[in-house]
Structures are given as C-alpha cells and as structure tokens.
Write a protein that holds these residues in place. Structure first.
Motif, PDB file in Angstrom:
ATOM      1  N   ARG A   1     -17.378 -12.847   7.964  1.00 45.55           N
ATOM      2  CA  ARG A   1     -17.137 -14.137   8.612  1.00 45.55           C
ATOM      3  C   ARG A   1     -16.990 -13.983  10.114  1.00 45.55           C
ATOM      4  O   ARG A   1     -17.536 -14.767  10.896  1.00 45.55           O
ATOM      5  N   ASP A   2     -16.256 -12.972  10.567  1.00 48.58           N
ATOM      6  CA  ASP A   2     -16.031 -12.785  11.998  1.00 48.58           C
ATOM      7  C   ASP A   2     -17.315 -12.431  12.745  1.00 48.58           C
ATOM      8  O   ASP A   2     -17.467 -12.795  13.914  1.00 48.58           O
ATOM      9  N   ARG A   3     -18.223 -11.739  12.071  1.00 47.58           N
ATOM     10  CA  ARG A   3     -19.436 -11.252  12.742  1.00 47.58           C
ATOM     11  C   ARG A   3     -20.591 -12.231  12.673  1.00 47.58           C
ATOM     12  O   ARG A   3     -21.426 -12.265  13.579  1.00 47.58           O
ATOM     13  N   TRP A   4     -20.683 -13.012  11.590  1.00 46.80           N
ATOM     14  CA  TRP A   4     -21.859 -13.864  11.397  1.00 46.80           C
ATOM     15  C   TRP A   4     -21.449 -15.296  11.072  1.00 46.80           C
ATOM     16  O   TRP A   4     -21.089 -15.608   9.947  1.00 46.80           O
ATOM     17  N   ARG A   5     -21.519 -16.141  12.093  1.00 46.90           N
ATOM     18  CA  ARG A   5     -21.315 -17.578  11.931  1.00 46.90           C
ATOM     19  C   ARG A   5     -22.309 -18.293  12.822  1.00 46.90           C
ATOM     20  O   ARG A   5     -22.554 -17.873  13.951  1.00 46.90           O
ATOM     21  N   SER A   6     -22.866 -19.376  12.318  1.00 48.30           N
ATOM     22  CA  SER A   6     -23.808 -20.135  13.132  1.00 48.30           C
ATOM     23  C   SER A   6     -23.046 -20.935  14.182  1.00 48.30           C
ATOM     24  O   SER A   6     -21.909 -21.357  13.964  1.00 48.30           O
ATOM     25  N   ALA A   7     -23.685 -21.137  15.331  1.00 49.10           N
ATOM     26  CA  ALA A   7     -23.041 -21.877  16.419  1.00 49.10           C
ATOM     27  C   ALA A   7     -22.808 -23.337  16.037  1.00 49.10           C
ATOM     28  O   ALA A   7     -21.859 -23.963  16.498  1.00 49.10           O
ATOM     29  N   LYS A   8     -23.668 -23.877  15.183  1.00 49.79           N
ATOM     30  CA  LYS A   8     -23.576 -25.291  14.836  1.00 49.79           C
ATOM     31  C   LYS A   8     -22.566 -25.546  13.714  1.00 49.79           C
ATOM     32  O   LYS A   8     -21.733 -26.446  13.802  1.00 49.79           O
ATOM     33  N   TRP A   9     -22.606 -24.734  12.659  1.00 55.12           N
ATOM     34  CA  TRP A   9     -21.775 -24.973  11.492  1.00 55.12           C
ATOM     35  C   TRP A   9     -20.500 -24.149  11.483  1.00 55.12           C
ATOM     36  O   TRP A   9     -19.499 -24.565  10.913  1.00 55.12           O
ATOM     37  N   GLY A  10     -20.514 -22.970  12.069  1.00 55.15           N
ATOM     38  CA  GLY A  10     -19.335 -22.120  12.081  1.00 55.15           C
ATOM     39  C   GLY A  10     -18.861 -21.783  10.680  1.00 55.15           C
ATOM     40  O   GLY A  10     -19.647 -21.428   9.794  1.00 55.15           O
ATOM     41  N   ASP A  11     -17.561 -21.929  10.452  1.00 55.61           N
ATOM     42  CA  ASP A  11     -16.997 -21.614   9.137  1.00 55.61           C
ATOM     43  C   ASP A  11     -17.452 -22.587   8.062  1.00 55.61           C
ATOM     44  O   ASP A  11     -17.424 -22.254   6.871  1.00 55.61           O
ATOM     45  N   ARG A  12     -17.878 -23.763   8.457  1.00 58.57           N
ATOM     46  CA  ARG A  12     -18.287 -24.764   7.462  1.00 58.57           C
ATOM     47  C   ARG A  12     -19.508 -24.321   6.677  1.00 58.57           C
ATOM     48  O   ARG A  12     -19.723 -24.773   5.552  1.00 58.57           O
TER      49      ARG A  12
ATOM     50  N   ASP B   1     -13.276 -26.882  18.395  1.00 55.06           N
ATOM     51  CA  ASP B   1     -12.971 -26.245  19.685  1.00 55.06           C
ATOM     52  C   ASP B   1     -12.777 -24.745  19.517  1.00 55.06           C
ATOM     53  O   ASP B   1     -13.244 -23.942  20.335  1.00 55.06           O
ATOM     54  N   PHE B   2     -12.085 -24.358  18.455  1.00 53.24           N
ATOM     55  CA  PHE B   2     -11.872 -22.935  18.203  1.00 53.24           C
ATOM     56  C   PHE B   2     -13.189 -22.224  17.901  1.00 53.24           C
ATOM     57  O   PHE B   2     -13.472 -21.149  18.424  1.00 53.24           O
ATOM     58  N   GLU B   3     -14.023 -22.833  17.068  1.00 51.98           N
ATOM     59  CA  GLU B   3     -15.281 -22.200  16.668  1.00 51.98           C
ATOM     60  C   GLU B   3     -16.283 -22.129  17.808  1.00 51.98           C
ATOM     61  O   GLU B   3     -17.153 -21.258  17.827  1.00 51.98           O
ATOM     62  N   SER B   4     -16.172 -23.053  18.766  1.00 57.50           N
ATOM     63  CA  SER B   4     -17.123 -23.051  19.882  1.00 57.50           C
ATOM     64  C   SER B   4     -16.852 -21.919  20.865  1.00 57.50           C
ATOM     65  O   SER B   4     -17.707 -21.576  21.680  1.00 57.50           O
ATOM     66  N   ASP B   5     -15.648 -21.340  20.787  1.00 58.99           N
ATOM     67  CA  ASP B   5     -15.291 -20.242  21.686  1.00 58.99           C
ATOM     68  C   ASP B   5     -15.382 -18.925  20.932  1.00 58.99           C
ATOM     69  O   ASP B   5     -14.404 -18.385  20.440  1.00 58.99           O
ATOM     70  N   PHE B   6     -16.599 -18.385  20.831  1.00 53.68           N
ATOM     71  CA  PHE B   6     -16.806 -17.153  20.087  1.00 53.68           C
ATOM     72  C   PHE B   6     -16.250 -15.947  20.838  1.00 53.68           C
ATOM     73  O   PHE B   6     -15.945 -14.933  20.258  1.00 53.68           O
ATOM     74  N   GLY B   7     -16.106 -16.057  22.135  1.00 51.76           N
ATOM     75  CA  GLY B   7     -15.573 -14.941  22.915  1.00 51.76           C
ATOM     76  C   GLY B   7     -16.578 -13.811  23.037  1.00 51.76           C
ATOM     77  O   GLY B   7     -17.721 -13.913  22.606  1.00 51.76           O
ATOM     78  N   PRO B   8     -16.167 -12.712  23.638  1.00 55.52           N
ATOM     79  CA  PRO B   8     -17.060 -11.578  23.829  1.00 55.52           C
ATOM     80  C   PRO B   8     -17.505 -10.996  22.492  1.00 55.52           C
ATOM     81  O   PRO B   8     -16.728 -10.909  21.551  1.00 55.52           O
ATOM     82  N   ARG B   9     -18.773 -10.576  22.424  1.00 55.06           N
ATOM     83  CA  ARG B   9     -19.316  -9.984  21.216  1.00 55.06           C
ATOM     84  C   ARG B   9     -19.129  -8.473  21.245  1.00 55.06           C
ATOM     85  O   ARG B   9     -19.512  -7.816  22.197  1.00 55.06           O
ATOM     86  N   GLU B  10     -18.557  -7.940  20.187  1.00 51.74           N
ATOM     87  CA  GLU B  10     -18.386  -6.498  20.050  1.00 51.74           C
ATOM     88  C   GLU B  10     -19.352  -5.981  18.998  1.00 51.74           C
ATOM     89  O   GLU B  10     -19.742  -6.707  18.078  1.00 51.74           O
ATOM     90  N   LYS B  11     -19.677  -4.717  19.089  1.00 53.71           N
ATOM     91  CA  LYS B  11     -20.385  -4.077  18.005  1.00 53.71           C
ATOM     92  C   LYS B  11     -19.411  -3.888  16.851  1.00 53.71           C
ATOM     93  O   LYS B  11     -18.192  -3.855  17.022  1.00 53.71           O
ATOM     94  N   GLY B  12     -19.970  -3.765  15.647  1.00 55.12           N
ATOM     95  CA  GLY B  12     -19.127  -3.687  14.456  1.00 55.12           C
ATOM     96  C   GLY B  12     -18.115  -2.566  14.516  1.00 55.12           C
ATOM     97  O   GLY B  12     -16.933  -2.750  14.181  1.00 55.12           O
ATOM     98  N   PHE B  13     -18.540  -1.365  14.949  1.00 54.92           N
ATOM     99  CA  PHE B  13     -17.624  -0.232  14.991  1.00 54.92           C
ATOM    100  C   PHE B  13     -16.516  -0.469  16.011  1.00 54.92           C
ATOM    101  O   PHE B  13     -15.357  -0.114  15.768  1.00 54.92           O
ATOM    102  N   ALA B  14     -16.849  -1.075  17.135  1.00 51.17           N
ATOM    103  CA  ALA B  14     -15.845  -1.355  18.154  1.00 51.17           C
ATOM    104  C   ALA B  14     -14.809  -2.341  17.627  1.00 51.17           C
ATOM    105  O   ALA B  14     -13.610  -2.216  17.909  1.00 51.17           O
ATOM    106  N   ALA B  15     -15.256  -3.334  16.860  1.00 46.88           N
ATOM    107  CA  ALA B  15     -14.329  -4.312  16.299  1.00 46.88           C
ATOM    108  C   ALA B  15     -13.384  -3.655  15.298  1.00 46.88           C
ATOM    109  O   ALA B  15     -12.174  -3.932  15.286  1.00 46.88           O
ATOM    110  N   ILE B  16     -13.927  -2.781  14.455  1.00 50.01           N
ATOM    111  CA  ILE B  16     -13.086  -2.086  13.478  1.00 50.01           C
ATOM    112  C   ILE B  16     -12.069  -1.198  14.184  1.00 50.01           C
ATOM    113  O   ILE B  16     -10.890  -1.144  13.811  1.00 50.01           O
ATOM    114  N   LYS B  17     -12.528  -0.514  15.227  1.00 51.43           N
ATOM    115  CA  LYS B  17     -11.639   0.358  15.987  1.00 51.43           C
ATOM    116  C   LYS B  17     -10.505  -0.446  16.620  1.00 51.43           C
ATOM    117  O   LYS B  17      -9.337  -0.018  16.625  1.00 51.43           O
TER     118      LYS B  17
END
Length: 433
Positions: free
Chosen positions: A90-101, A218-234
């Motif tokens: 969920r954290d890595r793959w969400r569409s900009a339009k639908w998000g969690d929906r 508003d929360f879903e529209s702010d995806f913030g900086p994108r990390e690589k998967g390993f960096a996020a786990i770390k």
C-alpha cells in the motif's frame, strides 16, 4: 533524497500542528468516515459475523479437536500475520487519483466473490480453508489501506487519541454484533446464509470507496519524497519509537487463556449453550466500549504517558477474573468485567502505535505493530493455549496470559518520553531519540 534526511525528519514521529481549516465539522466528518469503514471491515471479515458459525461448523459438523480448530484458524490468519507486507504494498503503490480507495474497491469485490462462492457450493474442509484464506487476503489489504489512511489523517490533524477510540469502536462494535448474530445464526440459519450476509456487508466497503473525504484526499495527495524499497525498510527498522509499541501490543494480545481454550472450557466444562456463548462474547466486546469512551474523554485532558500506566495496571486484572466463570450467571459477570478492564488499555496502545508510525510508511508500520502483532500473538497464544489446555487445563493457560500482560509494565519505560508527554491535539515535541 538521501535516506538519512528522511530519517532525521521522521525519527520523532511527531504530530504536526493540527490544521485549523474545517474545525469541528471536519473532525466529526473524519470520525464518521472511519467509524463506518472500520465497522464494515470488522463485520464483513471471516473473523466477523461469519466467525462463530465457522467455528461451530468446524467443531460440530467436521468434528475438529481443539488443536485442529486452532490450526485451521492459524492457517487462515497467515495473511494477517504477514500484514506488514500488505502495508508495504500500500505504501509503495497507490494511484494518484484513487489512492487508498483503489484497494477498498477492488479487494471488496474479491472478498464478495469469495463469499458468494462459499454460499453457492457444497463446503468441505479444504474448500472452506482455501476460500476463507483468499477472503482474508482481500480483507488484510483493505485493512492496511484503512489503517494507513486513518493514521495519516490522525497525525496530520492531531487526532491519534480520538481516532484510536474510533478504531476501538470499529473493532468492538462489530465484535458485539458478530457475537450476538453469530450465536443466533448457528441455531437458526444455514452456513450459506451466513456467507451471503457477510458478502452483503462487504459491498458497503466497495461503496465507501466512492466517498471522497477531504481530509483523506489531502493526506493522499501529499505522497512526499519517494524512496527505494530497501531504503524504506531500512528507515522503518531504524525508527526506534515503533518497536516498544509493537512489543507492547504483542504482549497485550498474547492470550493462551483466550480463544479456543476459553471456547472449549465454557461450552464443554461450564456447559453454556451456543447462544449463551454468543452472548458472553458479545458482552466482552460491548463492555470494552464504556472504558474506550472514557479514554476518548481523558486523552484530551491527560498525557498519554499517564493513560498508558493507568490502562496497563487495570488490564493485568483481566486474566484472574476468568476463574470466576463457573456457571451461566457468573460467566455473564465475567464477560462484563473482562471488557471493562480491557477497553482503556487497548485505546491507549493504539494511540501509542499511531504516534509511533514514521511518515510515508503508515501502512507498513500500522500493519506491523498493530495487525501483524495482533495476529501473531493471537495465533501463537491460541496454539500454545490449546496445547496447555489439553495437557494441564484452563487455569495454567490463564496464568500465563496474566504474566504476559504484566511484562508490559517494564516495557512502558522503553517508550521515548517525548512521544507520550502530550495530550491528544497537542503537537509532540520534535526531540530526537
């Protein structure tokens, strides 16, 4: 962006200043949105309204022993134990339009299809296990999206305490309804009819995917900086505040004396009927609600640190009262006390977990500290408790449960002090740990 920059920004898991736009109207809309979503998820899952009928089907129709019944539940719960993986998706793959929906809608359709298949076909052990397993996968994905969305909104609007109460209502209200309805359905309805009802509830989740809550958008529209998967786990692993919260929630849900051992003890040794067991289970959950509401009142008036201590001290008493259940009347009294002693602590621990989640990894962190810990602790406790029950009786299982809750006390000192020094709605001191 370097991982270190993100880590420095998120290490405190602090709550920003609550936005003033929308005021109380916005807050009530947020509370209503997540209340409806959590209640629908709690009722529709295979552990919801269909839970007791499935248990009785396995016990009475397929004649499973306590250990084999616990094993069925453990296998069906494997996706829940691995819930952090669904949160990471969920954290890595969400569409900009639908998000969690997008996950609410698609997975609700999958779960509904599974229920319809069960309702329309002849059920044996392996078909039931396979389809329940698929439905659980769909619901874990739904739950990961719902929890991440709620956590992000809670942090942004300084509502972790109040939304922890909503979370509690979203868990205990369905538990009450499921227990009452489940016990009645065992005696008066077919298993197929139960699955049709669960499918109908699941459709509500798909429909809610079309409700565009402004705070959520508003929360879903702010995806913030994108990390690589390993960096996020770390970054998740290095996020210190999360781990005491996860350990506390594990111990709180590690109950060898609950689940299957309590089910067999009350139905076979105490001798209560299926409907009375449904009432017992319903009252347990129902009486979590008054002390959960009390937490909602106190969380804006007292710091979380104080509430955690109060809740834990009272929660330790939850285990010993089970020894008082020796007949129908005493069983009902025990159910009431069980709920009253547990609601406050549960809300406090969920509040702590929400505050402890790192930004951008709300789904992974919530599913790890909340859902995975809940499922792993519950299943390990259930399997261990079933074995202890078969070898040494119910009392031994309850004693171990009580000791596990008592171990939470020293863990409270491992929580970063700045994280729990404030009341709900106050910004957390962004001190690093």
């Amino acid at each position: 962006m370097e991982v270190e920059d993100l880590s420095a920004r998120d290490e405190s898991a602090s709550l920003p200043e609550p936005p003033s736009a929308g005021g109380s109207t916005m807050q009530w809309e947020v509370l209503a949105y997540f209340a409806i979503l959590n209640i629908a998820v709690g009722l529709g899952s295979p552990f919801g309204i269909a839970g007791i009928p499935i248990n009785y089907f396995l016990k009475d129709r397929l004649h499973l022993s306590p250990v084999r019944l616990a094993l069925f539940l453990a296998i069906a719960s494997i996706p829940v134990c691995a819930g952090f993986l669904f949160g990471f998706i969920r954290d890595r793959w969400r569409s900009a339009k639908w998000g969690d929906r997008q996950y609410l809608f698609a997975c609700a359709l999958v779960a509904t299809s599974g229920y319809l298949w069960l309702a329309a076909s002849t059920i044996d052990y392996f078909k039931l296990l396979a389809l329940v397993f698929v439905i659980v996968i769909a619901y874990v994905m739904i739950f990961s999206s719902a929890q991440a969305l709620m956590t992000g909104v809670a942090q942004a609007y300084g509502m972790t305490g109040r939304l922890s109460v909503v979370f509690g209502f979203g868990y205990f209200t369905p538990a009450v309804i499921s227990a009452l309805a489940g016990g009645w359905l065992v005696a008066h309805a077919s298993v197929s009819g139960t699955f049709l009802i669960a499918g109908a509830v699941t459709i509500v989740i798909a429909m809610q995917a079309f409700w565009r809550l402004k705070a959520a958008s508003d929360f879903e529209s702010d995806f913030g900086p994108r990390e690589k998967g390993f960096a996020a786990i770390k970054r998740l692993i290095r996020h210190r505040p999360l781990w005491p919260a996860a350990a506390i929630y594990f111990l709180w849900n590690f109950g060898p004396g609950w689940g299957t051992p309590m089910f067999y003890h009350l139905t076979e040794h105490v001798g209560i009927s299926s409907e009375l067991f449904g009432t017992f289970t319903a009252l347990q959950s129902l009486f979590f609600l008054p002390t959960t509401l009390l937490y909602g009142y106190l969380c804006t008036r007292e710091p979380l640190s104080r509430l955690l201590w109060w809740g834990t001290i009272v929660a330790i008493l939850q285990g010993p009262i089970m020894f008082l259940a020796i007949g129908p009347v005493s069983t009902i009294i025990v159910a009431i006390l069980y709920g009253l002693f547990g609601g406050f602590a549960t809300a406090a621990y969920i509040d702590l977990i929400m505050r402890s989640c790192p930004k951008g990894l709300e789904g992974t962190a919530m599913m790890l500290a909340n859902t995975s810990m809940f499922a792993i602790a519950g299943n390990v406790g259930n399997l261990l408790g079933s074995w202890i029950y078969s070898k040494g009786g119910f009392a031994s299982a309850v004693i171990i449960t009580t000791l596990a809750t008592a171990v939470i006390v020293p863990l409270l000192r491992a929580i970063p002090p700045h994280l729990i020094a404030t009341r709900d709605g106050e910004p957390i001191d962004p001190a690093t740990t």
